[in-house]
Design a protein around this motif. Sequence first.
Motif, PDB file in Angstrom:
ATOM      1  N   VAL A 111       0.852  -1.192   0.000  1.00 46.41           N
ATOM      2  CA  VAL A 111       0.000   0.000   0.000  1.00 46.41           C
ATOM      3  C   VAL A 111       0.897   1.255   0.000  1.00 46.41           C
ATOM      4  CG1 VAL A 111      -1.802   1.272   1.214  1.00 46.41           C
ATOM      5  CG2 VAL A 111      -1.798  -1.250   1.245  1.00 46.41           C
ATOM      6  N   ILE A 112       0.677   2.122  -0.999  1.00 40.66           N
ATOM      7  CA  ILE A 112       1.547   3.312  -1.168  1.00 40.66           C
ATOM      8  C   ILE A 112       1.167   4.385  -0.148  1.00 40.66           C
ATOM      9  CG2 ILE A 112       2.290   5.135  -2.759  1.00 40.66           C
ATOM     10  CD1 ILE A 112       1.607   3.206  -5.071  1.00 40.66           C
ATOM     11  N   ASP A 113       2.144   4.751   0.684  1.00 41.92           N
ATOM     12  CA  ASP A 113       1.952   5.854   1.642  1.00 41.92           C
ATOM     13  C   ASP A 113       2.443   7.187   1.069  1.00 41.92           C
ATOM     14  OD1 ASP A 113       0.945   4.176   3.713  1.00 41.92           O
ATOM     15  OD2 ASP A 113       3.005   3.497   4.076  1.00 41.92           O
ATOM     16  N   SER A 114       3.572   7.146   0.339  1.00 37.88           N
ATOM     17  CA  SER A 114       4.129   8.355  -0.286  1.00 37.88           C
ATOM     18  C   SER A 114       4.833   7.969  -1.575  1.00 37.88           C
ATOM     19  CB  SER A 114       5.147   9.044   0.629  1.00 37.88           C
ATOM     20  OG  SER A 114       4.553   9.427   1.837  1.00 37.88           O
ATOM     21  N   VAL A 115       4.788   8.888  -2.542  1.00 39.55           N
ATOM     22  CA  VAL A 115       5.522   8.688  -3.798  1.00 39.55           C
ATOM     23  C   VAL A 115       6.753   9.587  -3.775  1.00 39.55           C
ATOM     24  CG1 VAL A 115       5.443   8.880  -6.308  1.00 39.55           C
ATOM     25  CG2 VAL A 115       3.400   8.147  -5.060  1.00 39.55           C
ATOM     26  N   VAL A 116       7.912   8.975  -3.903  1.00 42.26           N
ATOM     27  CA  VAL A 116       9.183   9.710  -3.886  1.00 42.26           C
ATOM     28  C   VAL A 116       9.665   9.946  -5.318  1.00 42.26           C
ATOM     29  CG1 VAL A 116      11.587   9.676  -3.117  1.00 42.26           C
ATOM     30  CG2 VAL A 116       9.787   8.683  -1.675  1.00 42.26           C
ATOM     31  N   GLY A 117       9.580   8.904  -6.162  1.00 42.83           N
ATOM     32  CA  GLY A 117      10.046   9.003  -7.539  1.00 42.83           C
ATOM     33  C   GLY A 117      11.529   8.716  -7.640  1.00 42.83           C
ATOM     34  N   LYS A 118      11.923   8.173  -8.795  1.00 38.52           N
ATOM     35  CA  LYS A 118      13.349   7.843  -8.968  1.00 38.52           C
ATOM     36  C   LYS A 118      14.154   9.075  -9.399  1.00 38.52           C
ATOM     37  CE  LYS A 118      12.910   6.341 -13.802  1.00 38.52           C
ATOM     38  NZ  LYS A 118      13.033   5.228 -14.752  1.00 38.52           N
ATOM     39  N   GLU A 119      13.447  10.089  -9.939  1.00 38.80           N
ATOM     40  CA  GLU A 119      14.117  11.274 -10.476  1.00 38.80           C
ATOM     41  C   GLU A 119      14.050  12.411  -9.464  1.00 38.80           C
ATOM     42  OE1 GLU A 119      13.262  14.448 -14.032  1.00 38.80           O
ATOM     43  OE2 GLU A 119      12.490  12.407 -14.280  1.00 38.80           O
ATOM     44  N   ASP A 120      15.179  13.124  -9.302  1.00 37.50           N
ATOM     45  CA  ASP A 120      15.188  14.293  -8.421  1.00 37.50           C
ATOM     46  C   ASP A 120      14.434  15.432  -9.105  1.00 37.50           C
ATOM     47  OD1 ASP A 120      15.845  15.846  -6.217  1.00 37.50           O
ATOM     48  OD2 ASP A 120      17.649  16.639  -7.172  1.00 37.50           O
ATOM     49  N   GLY A 121      13.605  16.127  -8.355  1.00 35.02           N
ATOM     50  CA  GLY A 121      12.940  17.298  -8.919  1.00 35.02           C
ATOM     51  C   GLY A 121      11.484  17.067  -9.271  1.00 35.02           C
ATOM     52  N   LEU A 122      10.765  16.345  -8.416  1.00 36.02           N
ATOM     53  CA  LEU A 122       9.343  16.111  -8.683  1.00 36.02           C
ATOM     54  C   LEU A 122       8.434  17.006  -7.853  1.00 36.02           C
ATOM     55  CD1 LEU A 122       9.031  12.217  -8.897  1.00 36.02           C
ATOM     56  CD2 LEU A 122       9.315  13.848 -10.736  1.00 36.02           C
ATOM     57  N   GLY A 123       8.918  17.466  -6.695  1.00 37.11           N
ATOM     58  CA  GLY A 123       8.018  18.166  -5.776  1.00 37.11           C
ATOM     59  C   GLY A 123       8.646  19.378  -5.133  1.00 37.11           C
ATOM     60  N   VAL A 124       8.634  19.391  -3.797  1.00 40.92           N
ATOM     61  CA  VAL A 124       9.036  20.605  -3.073  1.00 40.92           C
ATOM     62  C   VAL A 124      10.516  20.941  -3.240  1.00 40.92           C
ATOM     63  CG1 VAL A 124       7.209  20.518  -1.352  1.00 40.92           C
ATOM     64  CG2 VAL A 124       9.334  19.283  -0.939  1.00 40.92           C
ATOM     65  N   GLU A 125      11.330  19.976  -3.708  1.00 40.77           N
ATOM     66  CA  GLU A 125      12.737  20.332  -3.945  1.00 40.77           C
ATOM     67  C   GLU A 125      12.848  21.418  -5.028  1.00 40.77           C
ATOM     68  OE1 GLU A 125      12.267  16.115  -5.783  1.00 40.77           O
ATOM     69  OE2 GLU A 125      11.274  17.372  -4.304  1.00 40.77           O
ATOM     70  N   ASN A 126      11.872  21.458  -5.944  1.00 37.87           N
ATOM     71  CA  ASN A 126      11.867  22.519  -6.964  1.00 37.87           C
ATOM     72  C   ASN A 126      11.574  23.875  -6.329  1.00 37.87           C
ATOM     73  OD1 ASN A 126      12.290  20.570  -8.896  1.00 37.87           O
ATOM     74  ND2 ASN A 126      10.122  20.301  -9.325  1.00 37.87           N
ATOM     75  N   ILE A 127      10.645  23.886  -5.367  1.00 37.92           N
ATOM     76  CA  ILE A 127      10.311  25.136  -4.676  1.00 37.92           C
ATOM     77  C   ILE A 127      11.486  25.564  -3.796  1.00 37.92           C
ATOM     78  CG2 ILE A 127       8.613  26.285  -3.212  1.00 37.92           C
ATOM     79  CD1 ILE A 127       6.656  24.068  -3.959  1.00 37.92           C
ATOM     80  N   HIS A 128      12.159  24.588  -3.202  1.00 34.69           N
ATOM     81  CA  HIS A 128      13.351  24.847  -2.394  1.00 34.69           C
ATOM     82  C   HIS A 128      14.410  25.552  -3.253  1.00 34.69           C
ATOM     83  CE1 HIS A 128      16.080  24.174   0.930  1.00 34.69           C
ATOM     84  NE2 HIS A 128      16.926  23.504   0.169  1.00 34.69           N
ATOM     85  N   GLY A 129      14.590  25.059  -4.475  1.00 37.55           N
ATOM     86  CA  GLY A 129      15.540  25.680  -5.403  1.00 37.55           C
ATOM     87  C   GLY A 129      15.078  27.066  -5.841  1.00 37.55           C
ATOM     88  N   SER A 130      13.755  27.237  -6.006  1.00 41.16           N
ATOM     89  CA  SER A 130      13.209  28.548  -6.388  1.00 41.16           C
ATOM     90  C   SER A 130      13.552  29.605  -5.338  1.00 41.16           C
ATOM     91  CB  SER A 130      11.686  28.463  -6.555  1.00 41.16           C
ATOM     92  OG  SER A 130      11.348  27.650  -7.654  1.00 41.16           O
ATOM     93  N   ALA A 131      13.465  29.192  -4.063  1.00 43.79           N
ATOM     94  CA  ALA A 131      13.791  30.125  -2.980  1.00 43.79           C
ATOM     95  C   ALA A 131      15.260  30.547  -3.062  1.00 43.79           C
ATOM     96  CB  ALA A 131      13.499  29.492  -1.628  1.00 43.79           C
ATOM     97  N   ALA A 132      16.130  29.606  -3.409  1.00 46.55           N
ATOM     98  CA  ALA A 132      17.569  29.901  -3.497  1.00 46.55           C
ATOM     99  C   ALA A 132      17.849  30.915  -4.607  1.00 46.55           C
ATOM    100  CB  ALA A 132      18.360  28.614  -3.748  1.00 46.55           C
ATOM    101  N   ILE A 133      17.211  30.737  -5.782  1.00 46.29           N
ATOM    102  CA  ILE A 133      17.501  31.672  -6.876  1.00 46.29           C
ATOM    103  C   ILE A 133      16.811  33.022  -6.646  1.00 46.29           C
ATOM    104  CG2 ILE A 133      17.989  29.868  -8.554  1.00 46.29           C
ATOM    105  CD1 ILE A 133      15.272  30.292  -9.803  1.00 46.29           C
ATOM    106  N   ALA A 134      15.680  33.008  -5.958  1.00 42.37           N
ATOM    107  CA  ALA A 134      15.028  34.286  -5.610  1.00 42.37           C
ATOM    108  C   ALA A 134      15.949  35.105  -4.717  1.00 42.37           C
ATOM    109  CB  ALA A 134      13.692  34.022  -4.910  1.00 42.37           C
ATOM    110  N   SER A 135      16.534  34.442  -3.728  1.00 40.79           N
ATOM    111  CA  SER A 135      17.448  35.129  -2.808  1.00 40.79           C
ATOM    112  C   SER A 135      18.687  35.640  -3.552  1.00 40.79           C
ATOM    113  CB  SER A 135      17.858  34.174  -1.688  1.00 40.79           C
ATOM    114  OG  SER A 135      18.862  34.738  -0.892  1.00 40.79           O
ATOM    115  N   ALA A 136      19.245  34.787  -4.425  1.00 39.78           N
ATOM    116  CA  ALA A 136      20.476  35.154  -5.141  1.00 39.78           C
ATOM    117  C   ALA A 136      20.240  36.332  -6.080  1.00 39.78           C
ATOM    118  CB  ALA A 136      20.999  33.951  -5.929  1.00 39.78           C
TER     119      ALA A 136
END
Length: 520
Positions: A111-136
Motif C-alpha cells: 500500500v503506497i503511503d508516499s511517492v518519492v520518484g526515482k528522479e530528483d525534482g518532482l516536488g518541493v525540492e523545486n520550490i526549495h531551489g526557487s527560494a535559493a535563486i530568488a534570494s540570489a
Amino acid sequence: EFPSGRQIIVVANDITFRAGSFGPREDAFFEAVTNLACERKLPLIYMAANSGARIGIADEVKSIFRVKWIDDSNPERGFDYVYLSEEDYGRISSSVIAHKTQLDSGEIRWVIDSVVGKEDGLGVENIHGSAAIASAYSRAYEETFTLTFVTGRTVGIGAYLARLGIRCIQREDQPIILTGYSALNKLLGREVYSSHMQLGGPKIMATNGIDHLTVPDDLAGVSHILRWLSYVPANIGGPLPITKPLDPIDRPVAYIPENTCDPRAAISGIDDSQGKWLGGMFDKDSFVETFEGWAKTVVTGRAKLGGIPVGVIAVETQTMMQLVPADPGQPDSHERSVPRAGQVWFPDSATKTAQAMMDFNREGLPLFILANWRGFSGGQRDLFEGILQAGSTIVENLRIYNQPAFVYIPKAAELRGGAWVVIDSKINPDRIECYAETTAKGNVLEPQGLIEIKFRSEELQECMGRLDPELINLKAQLQGAKHENGSLSDGESIQKSIEARKKQLLPLYTQIAIRFAELH
C-alpha cells in the motif's frame, strides 16, 4: 562607450527543454551564474522564457499502480487505497514509501503511503531551489546590475525573478504571470479568464511599476538592453562610461516654457512650429524614459549631460488619466478612468519617484530632479493607499544617495510643503544641492491655503478699514453720530453702508491677500 568591447553575463531559460521550467539542476546553475556576476561585479542579463518551478510526477509509479475498490463489481462506490503488486514493488521500491499487507487469499500488496520518484525534482525540492535563486537574484540587484528581458512567457518563480531583479523589459506579446488562466478558472469554478495576456500582459505590467520598458519584438528588446548598458560601468562600482558629447555643453537651453512646462521638452528638447530644434537641459537624443505607463504624473529616465550618464526625475504639469482595468473575476467590476492632477504626488507617483532614486543610486548615476510639486495628495483614499509610506521612502532613498544630486525648480515652477521637505538639501547635505530659477516659487502652503489660516475674513476687513478711504470716512461718520447722539436710524444706515462696502471690496481684497501671500 566601450570601443574594445565589454564583459557581461547572460543567463537564459531554454523553453524547448521541459517548457523552460526550473528544476533543482536549473536552480543550482542559475544561482551559480548569479553568484559569479556578483563576485565579478559584471552586469547580469536574464532572458526569461519559462513555465515556473517544475511540476513533476513519478511516471514509473503512475503507469503500474493499482486500486483497491470497496466493491470490485461496483467501482462507483469508491476506493480504499492505491497499491503495488509484490512484483512491481520489487522493481521500483525506491520510488515509493509503502507498507505491506496480506489478503486472506495470500496475495501480498504494498500500500503506497508516499511517492518519492526515482528522479530528483518532482516536488518541493523545486520550490526549495526557487527560494535559493530568488534570494540570489535579489542580492544581485543590490551588488551588481540586473536586467530581465521577458522574451517569452514567464511564470511563478520566473515572474518573481522579473520583479526581484527590478529592471524589467517585457515583450508586448508575452505575459508575466503567477498562475495559468485555466488553473485560475478551475479555482474560481467558472470560465473567467480567457488568456495569459489578460492576467499579465503589458496593459497590467506596464501600468503597475513592474515593466521599465515594453518592446514589440526581440530585436527591439536587445537594442534597449545595449542602450541601457551604455549608462552602466564596465564593473559595477567603477567609473561611469563617459563619452565625448555630440551635443556641445556650452550651447544654451533654448526650450523656454511659456504657460506650463513640458517635462520631456525640458529634458531632451523639442522642435518648434517652424521645425527648428530647441535644445533641452540634457544631450540631444540621450534621454530614455522608463516606467512611462505607470504613475504618469512623474517622468523618470536616464539621459546624458556632456556625455556623463545621469538619472532624471521630472514632473508632469497636465492632468493625466489613470486607467484602472476591470477584473473579470469580480462581476461588479468595471474599467475606470481616474484623473490625476499634475504637480501632485499620489501614492503611485511617489513610489515611482522612490523606485527611480533607488535604481539610479545602484547604477552610480548623478541625479537631477526638476522639481515642480504643489505637495502630496492627502485624501482618505491616498492615506489608505500609503502616501505616507511612499513619501517616507523618497526621504530614505535620497538620504542614502551616494552620488551628486541636483534639485532644480525651473521657470514658473513651484515647490511647497511636504514636497519641499522630502527633497530638501538637509536630507543629504553632502550630496544634494538646490537651485531655483528667478521666477520659481516655494512656501509651506499655496497662497490660497495660507490666507485661509493667516489672513482670514476678520483680518481682511481690518485691512479694508485701514486702506479704503470710503470705509475710513463711513467709520468716522458712525463715530460722529454716536458722539452727537444722532438718531438710531442714522447709525443703522451708516452701518449698512459699511457692510455693503465691505461686501463690495471682499473679492478685491482677497486678491490683494493672495498676492501678499505669494510675495512670501
